[in-house]
Design a protein around this motif. Sequence first.
Motif, PDB file in Angstrom:
ATOM      1  N   PHE A   1       0.812  -1.226   0.000  1.00 35.43           N
ATOM      2  CA  PHE A   1       0.000   0.000   0.000  1.00 35.43           C
ATOM      3  C   PHE A   1       0.840   1.269   0.000  1.00 35.43           C
ATOM      4  O   PHE A   1       1.917   1.317   0.593  1.00 35.43           O
ATOM      5  CB  PHE A   1      -0.945   0.006   1.210  1.00 35.43           C
ATOM      6  N   ALA A   2       0.297   2.289  -0.683  1.00 32.24           N
ATOM      7  CA  ALA A   2       0.933   3.611  -0.683  1.00 32.24           C
ATOM      8  C   ALA A   2      -0.123   4.652  -0.343  1.00 32.24           C
ATOM      9  O   ALA A   2      -1.289   4.497  -0.706  1.00 32.24           O
ATOM     10  CB  ALA A   2       1.520   3.907  -2.064  1.00 32.24           C
ATOM     11  N   VAL A   3       0.293   5.706   0.367  1.00 29.63           N
ATOM     12  CA  VAL A   3      -0.610   6.853   0.540  1.00 29.63           C
ATOM     13  C   VAL A   3      -0.262   7.853  -0.556  1.00 29.63           C
ATOM     14  O   VAL A   3       0.887   8.274  -0.675  1.00 29.63           O
ATOM     15  CB  VAL A   3      -0.441   7.529   1.916  1.00 29.63           C
ATOM     16  N   ASP A   4      -1.259   8.203  -1.378  1.00 26.02           N
ATOM     17  CA  ASP A   4      -1.055   9.098  -2.506  1.00 26.02           C
ATOM     18  C   ASP A   4      -1.162  10.553  -2.032  1.00 26.02           C
ATOM     19  O   ASP A   4      -1.851  10.831  -1.054  1.00 26.02           O
ATOM     20  CB  ASP A   4      -2.135   8.819  -3.562  1.00 26.02           C
ATOM     21  N   ASP A   5      -0.502  11.457  -2.729  1.00 22.48           N
ATOM     22  CA  ASP A   5      -0.586  12.903  -2.441  1.00 22.48           C
ATOM     23  C   ASP A   5      -0.424  13.197  -0.958  1.00 22.48           C
ATOM     24  O   ASP A   5      -1.185  13.995  -0.394  1.00 22.48           O
ATOM     25  CB  ASP A   5      -1.930  13.467  -2.935  1.00 22.48           C
ATOM     26  N   PHE A   6       0.561  12.569  -0.324  1.00 23.72           N
ATOM     27  CA  PHE A   6       0.749  12.729   1.117  1.00 23.72           C
ATOM     28  C   PHE A   6       1.012  14.193   1.453  1.00 23.72           C
ATOM     29  O   PHE A   6       1.875  14.836   0.860  1.00 23.72           O
ATOM     30  CB  PHE A   6       1.926  11.873   1.605  1.00 23.72           C
ATOM     31  N   GLY A   7       0.249  14.705   2.423  1.00 30.12           N
ATOM     32  CA  GLY A   7       0.441  16.092   2.849  1.00 30.12           C
ATOM     33  C   GLY A   7      -0.610  17.027   2.296  1.00 30.12           C
ATOM     34  O   GLY A   7      -0.736  18.159   2.738  1.00 30.12           O
ATOM     35  N   SER A   8      -1.413  16.553   1.326  1.00 33.77           N
ATOM     36  CA  SER A   8      -2.387  17.460   0.702  1.00 33.77           C
ATOM     37  C   SER A   8      -3.681  17.550   1.504  1.00 33.77           C
ATOM     38  O   SER A   8      -4.453  18.469   1.332  1.00 33.77           O
ATOM     39  CB  SER A   8      -2.702  16.997  -0.714  1.00 33.77           C
ATOM     40  N   GLY A   9      -3.932  16.577   2.362  1.00 35.38           N
ATOM     41  CA  GLY A   9      -5.214  16.597   3.070  1.00 35.38           C
ATOM     42  C   GLY A   9      -5.041  16.259   4.522  1.00 35.38           C
ATOM     43  O   GLY A   9      -3.928  16.311   5.041  1.00 35.38           O
TER      44      GLY A   9
END
Length: 339
Positions: A241-249
Amino acid sequence: EFVAILPDTDTEQAYMIGKKIRDRMEAISIEAPNGEKVKATVSIGISVYPDHGKDDKELFLIADNMMYKSKRAGKNRISSPNEDDIAQSFKIAGEKTQLVLNTLEKRNLVPYFQPIQNIASGGIEIYELLMRIQTDSDIITASEFIDVAESLGVIHKLDYILIEKAFEVIMEREYKGMLFINISPKALIIGEFIKNILTIAKKYKINTENIVLEITERDTVKNVTLLEKFVQELKFEGFKFAVDDFGSGFSSFHYVKRLPIDYIKIEGEFIRTLQKDSADIALIKSIVTLAKELKIKTVAEYVESAEILEEVRKVGVDYAQGYYIGKPKEDFLQEETTL
Ligand code: C2E
Ligand code: CA
């Protein structure tokens, strides 16, 4: 983006309130550390029930389009719709809806692959799968239609079609590297995602350990416990698993805390305009430190130049993705891949 819902208000009154908001914003300024005054503008779009729409969906559509009209006209203004605006808004929304529904039927999706580079070795070890619609005359990128597909609640169906096509390509080309796949958390918990993806993986002889599911926050689920259960099950089946767009939300940290995450993809907007010694660097450094502590690998998105690649290398990011490394394309070549 903010919404003000005004009961018993006509267009003219709504306009006056919009004007008040704009005037108040104009009066505000904040002092930056270097002493400069920083100001913000506000672009407002109005829609009024029942004049411009018959329900919440239509009213939001029109208000949103009017907000963009204000932006296009130079920002810091208020727009309310005329008849043409209303017709145009429905036309665009209708066309996109039609495009998505047609695609579901005709399955005219094409898998695109974007390379991801291992910064230390310089090798391409990973590709991200991106969705494109092939029409008679055009290739349409995901950003044009993903929102519509999500709000129609059919994104998971498009995902299955795309994943199957991508797995077919991988089998044909005997690609043995990793594949990152975008998946909305909602899609994970509806239908029979696990059963379906396992069936396609088996059919095309895909090693599930090479598949990394990227979770975004865009279409978040409220029930993280349920999401956790599905993620654990998939993890058990070998998926990563990866967290996408980390830091945007706001759920980025929540995901990392609750879910067994293997990769963090750092929001491209922090990377694209990266400048030496900026706040962005400090932010990226802190994400890298957090990831290292948790034994999670990091990927920098939107790496668009050699300078930026060098900056992210210096702060210890593991992988780089972006137009400088390679654009998304239909054919990805085994020769380029270094494993
Ligand atoms: P994302 O996962 O953040 O994907 C990155 C987007 O940025 C892609 O747009 C890609 O073409 C673009 N991009 C890549 N490198 C650069 C760069 O260096 N600079 C700039 N400015 N842009 C770059 P795309 O393909 O239009 O995808 C938009 C979003 O749609 C994706 O954002 C992803 O959240 C979603 N998406 C794409 N494919 C799928 C899919 O198959 N399934 C689902 N559920 N969502 C998808
Ligand atoms: Ca992604």
